[in-house]
Design a protein around this motif. Structure first.
Motif, PDB file in Angstrom:
ATOM      1  N   LEU A   1      30.120  21.614 -59.852  1.00 34.79           N
ATOM      2  CA  LEU A   1      29.087  22.594 -59.546  1.00 34.79           C
ATOM      3  C   LEU A   1      29.511  23.953 -60.084  1.00 34.79           C
ATOM      4  CD1 LEU A   1      26.412  22.810 -57.863  1.00 34.79           C
ATOM      5  CD2 LEU A   1      27.842  23.534 -55.967  1.00 34.79           C
ATOM      6  N   LYS A   2      28.636  24.601 -60.841  1.00 37.41           N
ATOM      7  CA  LYS A   2      28.949  25.895 -61.449  1.00 37.41           C
ATOM      8  C   LYS A   2      27.725  26.805 -61.369  1.00 37.41           C
ATOM      9  CE  LYS A   2      32.299  26.612 -63.697  1.00 37.41           C
ATOM     10  NZ  LYS A   2      33.583  27.171 -63.290  1.00 37.41           N
ATOM     11  N   ARG A   3      27.971  28.082 -61.485  1.00 38.33           N
ATOM     12  CA  ARG A   3      26.945  29.114 -61.669  1.00 38.33           C
ATOM     13  C   ARG A   3      25.878  29.143 -60.579  1.00 38.33           C
ATOM     14  NH1 ARG A   3      28.168  33.488 -64.139  1.00 38.33           N
ATOM     15  NH2 ARG A   3      28.758  33.275 -66.284  1.00 38.33           N
ATOM     16  N   MET A   4      26.310  28.867 -59.334  1.00 39.22           N
ATOM     17  CA  MET A   4      25.389  28.922 -58.194  1.00 39.22           C
ATOM     18  C   MET A   4      25.107  30.377 -57.833  1.00 39.22           C
ATOM     19  SD  MET A   4      24.124  26.203 -56.825  1.00 39.22           S
ATOM     20  CE  MET A   4      23.596  27.020 -55.341  1.00 39.22           C
ATOM     21  N   MET A   5      23.827  30.707 -57.764  1.00 39.13           N
ATOM     22  CA  MET A   5      23.439  32.072 -57.388  1.00 39.13           C
ATOM     23  C   MET A   5      22.011  32.064 -56.883  1.00 39.13           C
ATOM     24  SD  MET A   5      24.154  35.369 -57.411  1.00 39.13           S
ATOM     25  CE  MET A   5      23.528  37.012 -57.672  1.00 39.13           C
ATOM     26  N   VAL A   6      21.809  32.700 -55.742  1.00 40.53           N
ATOM     27  CA  VAL A   6      20.466  32.999 -55.229  1.00 40.53           C
ATOM     28  C   VAL A   6      20.422  34.505 -55.044  1.00 40.53           C
ATOM     29  CG1 VAL A   6      18.857  32.709 -53.304  1.00 40.53           C
ATOM     30  CG2 VAL A   6      20.172  30.743 -54.134  1.00 40.53           C
TER      31      VAL A   6
ATOM     32  N   LEU B   1      18.666  23.922 -54.076  1.00 41.79           N
ATOM     33  CA  LEU B   1      19.258  23.910 -55.417  1.00 41.79           C
ATOM     34  C   LEU B   1      20.446  22.950 -55.468  1.00 41.79           C
ATOM     35  CD1 LEU B   1      18.990  25.245 -58.184  1.00 41.79           C
ATOM     36  CD2 LEU B   1      20.244  27.189 -57.296  1.00 41.79           C
ATOM     37  N   ILE B   2      21.304  23.014 -54.472  1.00 44.95           N
ATOM     38  CA  ILE B   2      22.455  22.109 -54.426  1.00 44.95           C
ATOM     39  C   ILE B   2      21.995  20.663 -54.295  1.00 44.95           C
ATOM     40  CG2 ILE B   2      24.487  21.424 -53.067  1.00 44.95           C
ATOM     41  CD1 ILE B   2      24.815  24.481 -52.464  1.00 44.95           C
ATOM     42  N   ALA B   3      20.996  20.405 -53.444  1.00 46.61           N
ATOM     43  CA  ALA B   3      20.484  19.036 -53.288  1.00 46.61           C
ATOM     44  C   ALA B   3      19.955  18.505 -54.619  1.00 46.61           C
ATOM     45  CB  ALA B   3      19.395  19.008 -52.218  1.00 46.61           C
ATOM     46  N   ALA B   4      19.235  19.333 -55.366  1.00 44.51           N
ATOM     47  CA  ALA B   4      18.707  18.901 -56.662  1.00 44.51           C
ATOM     48  C   ALA B   4      19.837  18.656 -57.663  1.00 44.51           C
ATOM     49  CB  ALA B   4      17.730  19.944 -57.203  1.00 44.51           C
TER      50      ALA B   4
ATOM     51  N   GLY C   1      21.694  27.295 -60.791  1.00 42.79           N
ATOM     52  CA  GLY C   1      22.920  26.544 -60.583  1.00 42.79           C
ATOM     53  C   GLY C   1      23.039  25.480 -61.649  1.00 42.79           C
ATOM     54  N   ALA C   2      24.237  24.965 -61.814  1.00 40.24           N
ATOM     55  CA  ALA C   2      24.473  23.966 -62.852  1.00 40.24           C
ATOM     56  C   ALA C   2      25.505  22.964 -62.378  1.00 40.24           C
ATOM     57  CB  ALA C   2      24.977  24.650 -64.128  1.00 40.24           C
ATOM     58  N   ILE C   3      25.490  21.826 -63.034  1.00 48.24           N
ATOM     59  CA  ILE C   3      26.613  20.902 -62.938  1.00 48.24           C
ATOM     60  C   ILE C   3      27.104  20.649 -64.350  1.00 48.24           C
ATOM     61  CG2 ILE C   3      26.019  19.778 -60.759  1.00 48.24           C
ATOM     62  CD1 ILE C   3      24.945  17.397 -62.498  1.00 48.24           C
ATOM     63  N   VAL C   4      28.409  20.470 -64.443  1.00 47.25           N
ATOM     64  CA  VAL C   4      29.034  20.070 -65.698  1.00 47.25           C
ATOM     65  C   VAL C   4      29.520  18.646 -65.485  1.00 47.25           C
ATOM     66  CG1 VAL C   4      30.864  20.532 -67.369  1.00 47.25           C
ATOM     67  CG2 VAL C   4      29.746  22.434 -66.169  1.00 47.25           C
ATOM     68  N   LEU C   5      29.098  17.747 -66.348  1.00 47.24           N
ATOM     69  CA  LEU C   5      29.515  16.355 -66.238  1.00 47.24           C
ATOM     70  C   LEU C   5      30.905  16.206 -66.828  1.00 47.24           C
ATOM     71  CD1 LEU C   5      26.167  14.662 -67.305  1.00 47.24           C
ATOM     72  CD2 LEU C   5      26.959  15.239 -64.984  1.00 47.24           C
ATOM     73  N   ARG C   6      31.861  15.925 -65.975  1.00 48.34           N
ATOM     74  CA  ARG C   6      33.247  15.686 -66.378  1.00 48.34           C
ATOM     75  C   ARG C   6      33.445  14.170 -66.463  1.00 48.34           C
ATOM     76  NH1 ARG C   6      34.159  20.798 -67.878  1.00 48.34           N
ATOM     77  NH2 ARG C   6      34.139  22.280 -66.168  1.00 48.34           N
ATOM     78  N   GLU C   7      34.610  13.752 -66.919  1.00 50.57           N
ATOM     79  CA  GLU C   7      34.873  12.325 -67.059  1.00 50.57           C
ATOM     80  C   GLU C   7      34.802  11.593 -65.715  1.00 50.57           C
ATOM     81  OE1 GLU C   7      38.602   9.666 -68.481  1.00 50.57           O
ATOM     82  OE2 GLU C   7      38.008  11.305 -69.811  1.00 50.57           O
TER      83      GLU C   7
ATOM     84  N   LEU D   1      24.672  25.762 -72.330  1.00 52.99           N
ATOM     85  CA  LEU D   1      23.712  25.096 -73.215  1.00 52.99           C
ATOM     86  C   LEU D   1      24.223  23.754 -73.738  1.00 52.99           C
ATOM     87  CD1 LEU D   1      22.516  28.214 -75.210  1.00 52.99           C
ATOM     88  CD2 LEU D   1      21.091  26.791 -73.718  1.00 52.99           C
ATOM     89  N   ARG D   2      25.461  23.400 -73.422  1.00 51.32           N
ATOM     90  CA  ARG D   2      26.040  22.151 -73.922  1.00 51.32           C
ATOM     91  C   ARG D   2      25.344  20.941 -73.295  1.00 51.32           C
ATOM     92  NH1 ARG D   2      31.474  22.640 -76.288  1.00 51.32           N
ATOM     93  NH2 ARG D   2      31.570  20.459 -75.724  1.00 51.32           N
ATOM     94  N   PRO D   3      25.344  19.801 -73.993  1.00 50.53           N
ATOM     95  CA  PRO D   3      24.630  18.614 -73.494  1.00 50.53           C
ATOM     96  C   PRO D   3      25.156  18.050 -72.182  1.00 50.53           C
ATOM     97  CG  PRO D   3      25.691  18.164 -75.617  1.00 50.53           C
ATOM     98  CD  PRO D   3      25.905  19.614 -75.307  1.00 50.53           C
ATOM     99  N   GLU D   4      26.428  18.311 -71.857  1.00 47.15           N
ATOM    100  CA  GLU D   4      26.977  17.769 -70.598  1.00 47.15           C
ATOM    101  C   GLU D   4      26.676  18.653 -69.391  1.00 47.15           C
ATOM    102  OE1 GLU D   4      30.393  20.094 -72.525  1.00 47.15           O
ATOM    103  OE2 GLU D   4      28.785  18.795 -73.217  1.00 47.15           O
ATOM    104  N   VAL D   5      25.847  19.666 -69.574  1.00 47.21           N
ATOM    105  CA  VAL D   5      25.483  20.580 -68.487  1.00 47.21           C
ATOM    106  C   VAL D   5      24.027  20.353 -68.093  1.00 47.21           C
ATOM    107  CG1 VAL D   5      25.209  23.012 -67.841  1.00 47.21           C
ATOM    108  CG2 VAL D   5      27.167  22.297 -69.235  1.00 47.21           C
ATOM    109  N   ARG D   6      23.803  20.326 -66.800  1.00 44.35           N
ATOM    110  CA  ARG D   6      22.432  20.297 -66.253  1.00 44.35           C
ATOM    111  C   ARG D   6      22.247  21.624 -65.544  1.00 44.35           C
ATOM    112  NH1 ARG D   6      23.492  16.630 -68.962  1.00 44.35           N
ATOM    113  NH2 ARG D   6      23.061  14.419 -68.666  1.00 44.35           N
ATOM    114  N   PHE D   7      21.344  22.443 -66.034  1.00 45.08           N
ATOM    115  CA  PHE D   7      21.132  23.789 -65.508  1.00 45.08           C
ATOM    116  C   PHE D   7      19.762  23.845 -64.861  1.00 45.08           C
ATOM    117  CE2 PHE D   7      19.989  28.255 -65.670  1.00 45.08           C
ATOM    118  CZ  PHE D   7      21.160  28.877 -65.272  1.00 45.08           C
ATOM    119  N   LEU D   8      19.717  24.234 -63.576  1.00 47.89           N
ATOM    120  CA  LEU D   8      18.463  24.303 -62.829  1.00 47.89           C
ATOM    121  C   LEU D   8      18.161  25.735 -62.418  1.00 47.89           C
ATOM    122  CD1 LEU D   8      18.800  21.247 -60.402  1.00 47.89           C
ATOM    123  CD2 LEU D   8      17.789  21.310 -62.683  1.00 47.89           C
TER     124      LEU D   8
END
Length: 160
Positions: free
Chosen positions: A82-87, A100-103, A71-77, A51-58
Motif C-alpha cells: 500500500l502506497k500514497r494513501m491520502m485523503v 479506498l483501502i477496501a478497494a 491511494g495505490a498498491i504496488v504488486l511485489r513478487e 505510472l508503472r504497470p505493476e501499480v494500481r492507482f485509485l
C-alpha cells in the motif's frame, strides 16, 4: 436507494496519477510527509513510478468530481504494498480512507496478492489507528525497508 441519493455518493476508480488535480494532492502529501520526517525516512513513490504497470492507482472523487483522496498498491513478487494513501484533511471522517483501502485490497486479491503490507510514519497516529481498525497488524521491515525509528510496518492477510 434512489438515483438522486446515488449521485451524492463519492466515486472511486482507477485513474492516472499525472492529472493536475491528482498531482496537487500528491504534492500536498509530499509536503506533509517532508514536514514530519527526515528525507531518509520518506519512502515516497514519484509519479513516474506510479505510472508503472505493476501499480494500481485509485482516486476517490466527491459528487462534484473533485479529487478527495488517492491511494495505490504496488504488486511485489510476494505481496502488494500500500502506497500514497491520502485523503484531503477537509474530507476526513467520512469513511473515504476506509473505502479506498477496501478497494485497494480488492485490487490486490484480484492480482493474486492476498498479503498487503505497508509502511507508515510513527507520527501519523490517525492513519495507524485506521489501519489497525481495518485489521492490519504490526510486522517487521519488509522488501527493501530497514528498521527505522520513524517507521511502522504493518500487514494484513486478505480474506483471512
Amino acid at each position: 436507494m434512489n438515483s438522486s441519493a446515488l449521485a451524492l455518493e463519492p466515486s472511486l476508480a482507477r485513474e492516472r496519477p499525472d492529472q493536475p488535480e491528482v498531482l496537487a494532492l500528491i504534492h500536498a502529501l509530499d509536503a506533509f510527509q517532508s514536514a514530519l520526517y527526515p528525507a531518509s525516512s520518506n519512502h515516497l513513490l514519484n509519479v513516474e513510478a506510479l505510472l508503472r504497470p505493476e501499480v494500481r492507482f485509485l482516486v476517490v472523487r466527491d459528487a462534484q468530481t473533485r479529487v478527495q483522496g488517492c491511494g495505490a498498491i504496488v504488486l511485489r513478487e510476494d505481496c502488494a504494498e500500500l502506497k500514497r494513501m491520502m485523503v484531503r484533511p477537509e474530507a476526513r471522517g467520512q469513511g473515504l480512507g476506509g473505502a479506498l483501502i477496501a478497494a485497494l485490497e480488492v485490487e490486490a486479491v484480484c492480482a493474486g496478492r492476498p498479503l498487503l503490507r505497508l509502511e507508515t510514519g510513527v507520527r501519523q497516529r490517525p492513519a495507524i489507528r485506521l489501519y489497525e481498525r481495518l485489521g492490519y497488524r504490526r510486522c517487521g521491515p519488509f522488501g527493501g525497508y530497514r528498521a527505522d525509528p520513524f517507521s511502522v510496518y504493518m500487514e494484513k492477510l486478505l480474506g483471512a
